[in-house]
Motif scaffolding. Structure first.
Motif, PDB file in Angstrom:
ATOM      1  N   THR A  41      -4.837   6.558  -2.199  1.00 27.86           N
ATOM      2  CA  THR A  41      -4.221   5.220  -1.678  1.00 27.86           C
ATOM      3  C   THR A  41      -4.357   4.308  -2.792  1.00 27.86           C
ATOM      4  O   THR A  41      -5.418   3.790  -3.336  1.00 27.86           O
ATOM      5  CB  THR A  41      -4.985   4.764  -0.470  1.00 27.86           C
ATOM      6  OG1 THR A  41      -5.006   5.699   0.765  1.00 27.86           O
ATOM      7  CG2 THR A  41      -4.532   3.429   0.433  1.00 27.86           C
ATOM      8  N   LYS A  74       0.095   5.222   0.511  1.00 28.68           N
ATOM      9  CA  LYS A  74      -0.833   6.336   0.904  1.00 28.68           C
ATOM     10  C   LYS A  74      -0.372   7.577   0.953  1.00 28.68           C
ATOM     11  O   LYS A  74       0.643   7.771   1.667  1.00 28.68           O
ATOM     12  CB  LYS A  74      -1.492   5.846   2.174  1.00 28.68           C
ATOM     13  CG  LYS A  74      -2.561   6.790   2.589  1.00 28.68           C
ATOM     14  CD  LYS A  74      -3.168   6.437   3.958  1.00 28.68           C
ATOM     15  CE  LYS A  74      -4.538   7.160   4.236  1.00 28.68           C
ATOM     16  NZ  LYS A  74      -5.273   6.641   5.413  1.00 28.68           N
ATOM     17  N   ASP A  75      -0.707   8.845   0.374  1.00 23.87           N
ATOM     18  CA  ASP A  75      -0.255  10.056   0.374  1.00 23.87           C
ATOM     19  C   ASP A  75      -1.090  10.877   0.791  1.00 23.87           C
ATOM     20  O   ASP A  75      -2.400  10.763   0.801  1.00 23.87           O
ATOM     21  CB  ASP A  75       0.491  10.568  -0.982  1.00 23.87           C
ATOM     22  CG  ASP A  75      -0.492  10.435  -1.907  1.00 23.87           C
ATOM     23  OD1 ASP A  75      -1.502  11.267  -2.095  1.00 23.87           O
ATOM     24  OD2 ASP A  75      -0.527   9.603  -3.126  1.00 23.87           O
ATOM     25  N   SER A 134      -9.521   7.483  -3.338  1.00 29.15           N
ATOM     26  CA  SER A 134      -9.251   8.805  -2.884  1.00 29.15           C
ATOM     27  C   SER A 134     -10.730   9.464  -2.642  1.00 29.15           C
ATOM     28  O   SER A 134     -11.638   9.162  -3.232  1.00 29.15           O
ATOM     29  CB  SER A 134      -8.756   9.542  -4.091  1.00 29.15           C
ATOM     30  OG  SER A 134      -8.557  10.839  -3.831  1.00 29.15           O
ATOM     31  N   THR A 149       0.812  -1.113  -0.112  1.00 27.30           N
ATOM     32  CA  THR A 149       0.097  -0.076  -0.032  1.00 27.30           C
ATOM     33  C   THR A 149       0.823   1.289  -0.158  1.00 27.30           C
ATOM     34  O   THR A 149       1.902   1.251   0.822  1.00 27.30           O
ATOM     35  CB  THR A 149      -1.077   0.044   0.997  1.00 27.30           C
ATOM     36  OG1 THR A 149      -1.801  -1.260   1.375  1.00 27.30           O
ATOM     37  CG2 THR A 149      -1.765   0.986   1.140  1.00 27.30           C
ATOM     38  N   THR A 177      -3.319   0.288  -3.774  1.00 25.85           N
ATOM     39  CA  THR A 177      -3.102  -1.013  -3.001  1.00 25.85           C
ATOM     40  C   THR A 177      -2.972  -2.125  -4.112  1.00 25.85           C
ATOM     41  O   THR A 177      -3.658  -2.278  -5.137  1.00 25.85           O
ATOM     42  CB  THR A 177      -4.252  -1.540  -2.084  1.00 25.85           C
ATOM     43  OG1 THR A 177      -4.522  -0.416  -1.480  1.00 25.85           O
ATOM     44  CG2 THR A 177      -3.951  -2.606  -1.424  1.00 25.85           C
TER      45      THR A 177
END
Length: 648
Positions: free
Chosen positions: A488, A426-427, A480, A424, A490
């Motif tokens: 994110t 994630k930002d 999002s 994953t 995955t």
């Protein structure tokens, strides 16, 4: 059967009781209520047997405790012979358990003997007889109704739980193609309730002609079971006429819609193509500007050491960027043509992720981004192509950095969930709008494709990611909450289970590969064949830096002549050359007499497809390297073949 005479109910009753006084009291109570009653008294076993065989009674009353048997046996005997005959148990010696057992056998009423219960007995008799009369009338009505239904031209049916056909008239059987009520699952499944009360369906085909019916259904629940009652009308003829009238119009409408759709797709495809070409032009020209500009500055010789280092770093960075852009275009082309091939082997994906995180550290620090990672220590190995998975992970992490503003946050996690690993990213970046979210993994699509866009790229990276992940039997998804709320990504991939011995051997080999150093090429003579002067000089410069002897030629014919005269140790040849290509050259070499035909050969070419590699190996080359070649990869390949050359 009982009847009415002069307004009085005439009824025949079989009285089974071996107590004279009780029989007398019962007779008195019944004659008082039913003046026309005919009583047949039974107090011995042989009398009961005779009475049952002659059936001269409409209703039976029995005691439970009899000298020769018990009331349950009597009830069972009567009900087995005459199921519709009412039976009343009138006893002083029964229990609740006896009453329950008697009811199970079909007993109609159960009365305890007592002084005031003798009065209740006639009422019970009348109730039982009324019930029988009502059942007889209902049966008659049902018979008349069935006759009426059978003569209708509308199919009538009833379905029970699980679509079981319970009842149907002749019209239904005819429409369904049945000779009798049967459980034809194919047809009956079409009649189960689907939430629509009225609908039209094709029930079946007869001589390839559809039997259309209009059905109307009512759903009820009876004793917990769902019952479907339906009407079925044959509308085949009207459907045929309707189809004939509308056929031409339907074809015309379909053709019009198809033309509209194709036109729309063509316009959209043309728009995306023009947009993509414009983006490609921009993305390729931008690094070229830096490369050419700095090349002119450096050629002037009027630069400091600091500016020289800056210029070389800029040229190298932009050349790598161009190479990445070209590789993305080639990858998407291979994917579209289903020509992308994977070199799968058991790999440690955690190590790949760590290497990517290490590589991006300078970019993260430059933007003051907080990069956190959580890499599960017990994550299993997977079967995959290490280079392609590195491409996937690098793309997702670099995208997060690219779209996360100064001072943002990125979280990278690797964990194992059952038999899969989950990676994953994630930002807290710019996020993805709901309208673009379904198109994120489509090629040539970008959320911002205007000339004023703030982020560069071709819009191919995520499309390549999706295809590479799917080729590894995995899946990639994105979430999002919208613009400005981050995203994110995955990736899920299946775990590969391999024996521990194989894991250890693989790990040991990886360690050996990591620490392998390129030895000197001293004493090795290499013949370079390439029609491009710059490429020849570059390759010669690289290889001579490792103490090898180098001879360069510009054509296949010149190379063959030099080869026969000087007998070098290794051949490094281009493929696409004028007059005669590298394939022709290697075939001629392999057909020469003597040791020269066994010279180790490397094909160094811009033809990068899997089929190009196979063609080169089949033609006679030992290795196939793609331009622009990695310096270490080139020297390592030459070194390996140099060892082979010394063993000849």
């Amino acid at each position: 059967m009982f009847s009415h005479i002069d307004g009085e109910l005439k009824v025949r009753i079989l009285l089974i009781d071996d107590n004279y006084d009780d029989r007398l009291l019962i007779t008195h109570a019944l004659e008082h209520e039913f003046p026309e009653v005919e009583l047949q008294e039974v107090f011995r076993a042989q009398d009961l047997e005779k009475a049952l065989s002659s059936r001269q009674f409409d209703l039976a009353i029995t005691d439970y405790e009899l000298r020769w048997t018990d009331g349950l046996t009597v009830v069972g005997a009567i009900k087995s012979l005459y199921p519709d005959c009412p039976v009343i148990m009138f006893t002083a010696s029964g229990t609740q358990e006896i009453a329950v057992e008697a009811m199970k056998l079909g007993l109609d009423d159960y009365i305890l003997k007592s002084a005031h219960h003798y009065v209740r007995l006639p009422a019970a008799v009348k109730s039982a007889l009324d019930k029988v009369e009502a059942q007889r009338k209902v049966a008659g009505l049902e018979s008349r109704l069935q006759t009426l239904l059978d003569n209708l031209n509308v199919g009538i049916y009833r379905l029970g739980e699980g679509g079981v056909l319970l009842e149907a008239n002749k019209a239904f059987l005819r429409l369904a193609g049945f000779s009798y009520i049967t459980q034809n699952a194919e047809i009956l499944s079409k009649l189960e309730f689907n939430g629509t009360r009225d609908r039209e369906i094709i029930l079946r085909y007869e001589n390839d002609i559809p039997i259309w019916v209009r059905i109307s259904q009512t759903v009820t629940t009876k004793e917990g079971a769902v019952i479907i009652d339906g009407l079925m009308e044959d509308i085949s003829l009207s459907k045929q006429r309707e189809a004939e009238r509308s056929r031409v119009m339907a074809e015309l409408a379909t053709a019009k819609e198809e033309l509209k759709r194709l036109l729309g797709e063509a316009c959209e495809a043309n728009r995306i193509k023009d947009q993509f070409i414009a983006i490609v032009s921009h993305e390729l020209r931008s690094p070229l500007t830096s490369i050419l500009g700095w090349a002119k500055i450096l050629r002037s010789g009027k630069v400091s050491e600091t500016k020289l280092a800056q210029g070389l770093e800029t040229i190298e960075r932009n050349a790598n960027l161009q190479n990445t852009l070209i590789e993305d275009i080639l990858d998407i082309s291979r994917i579209i043509q289903n020509r992308l091939r994977l070199n799968k082997q058991p790999i440690n994906i955690a190590a790949i992720i760590q290497s990517v995180l290490l590589d991006v550290k300078p970019r993260v620090q430059a933007k003051s981004i907080t990069l956190e990672s959580k890499i599960g220590a017990e994550v299993g190995r997977i079967m995959g192509d290490a280079a392609r998975l590195l491409q996937v992970i690098s793309n997702l992490v670099n995208n997060a950095i690219k779209f996360t503003p100064q001072g943002g946050h990125i979280f990278v996690e690797l964990q194992q969930i059952n038999s899969s690993i989950q990676f994953t990213v994630k930002d807290t970046g710019i996020g993805i709008g709901a309208d673009f979210l379904p198109h994120v993994f489509e090629p040539f699509r970008q959320a911002d494709n205007t000339k004023a866009r703030t982020h560069n790229g071709l819009g191919l990276g995520l499309a390549i990611v999706r295809n590479l992940v799917e080729m590894h039997n995995g899946a990639v998804s994105v979430k999002s909450e919208g613009i400005g709320k981050g995203a994110t990504f995955t990736v899920e991939l299946p775990i590969y289970s391999i024996p521990s011995q194989e894991i250890n051997e693989s790990l040991e080999k990886s360690k050996q590969d990591e620490v392998e150093e390129v030895p000197s090429l001293s004493g090795i003579h290499i013949l370079i064949v390439d029609d491009d002067k710059d490429t020849r000089e570059l390759l010669a410069q690289i290889i001579e830096g490792y103490d090898a002897k180098v001879t360069t030629t510009a054509s296949a014919s010149e190379a063959l002549s030099v080869l026969l005269q000087l007998e070098p140790d290794i051949l490094l040849s281009d493929i696409a050359m004028p007059q005669e290509d590298g394939y022709s050259l290697i075939r001629k070499i392999r057909s020469q007499p003597g040791d020269i035909q066994r010279i180790p050969a490397i094909a160094l070419t811009a033809f990068a497809r899997e089929e190009d590699r196979k063609q080169a190996l089949e033609a006679g080359f030992q290795q196939h390297l793609v331009k622009p070649v990695n310096l270490t990869e080139l020297v390592s390949a030459v070194c390996r073949l140099g060892i082979r050359a010394n063993l000849r």
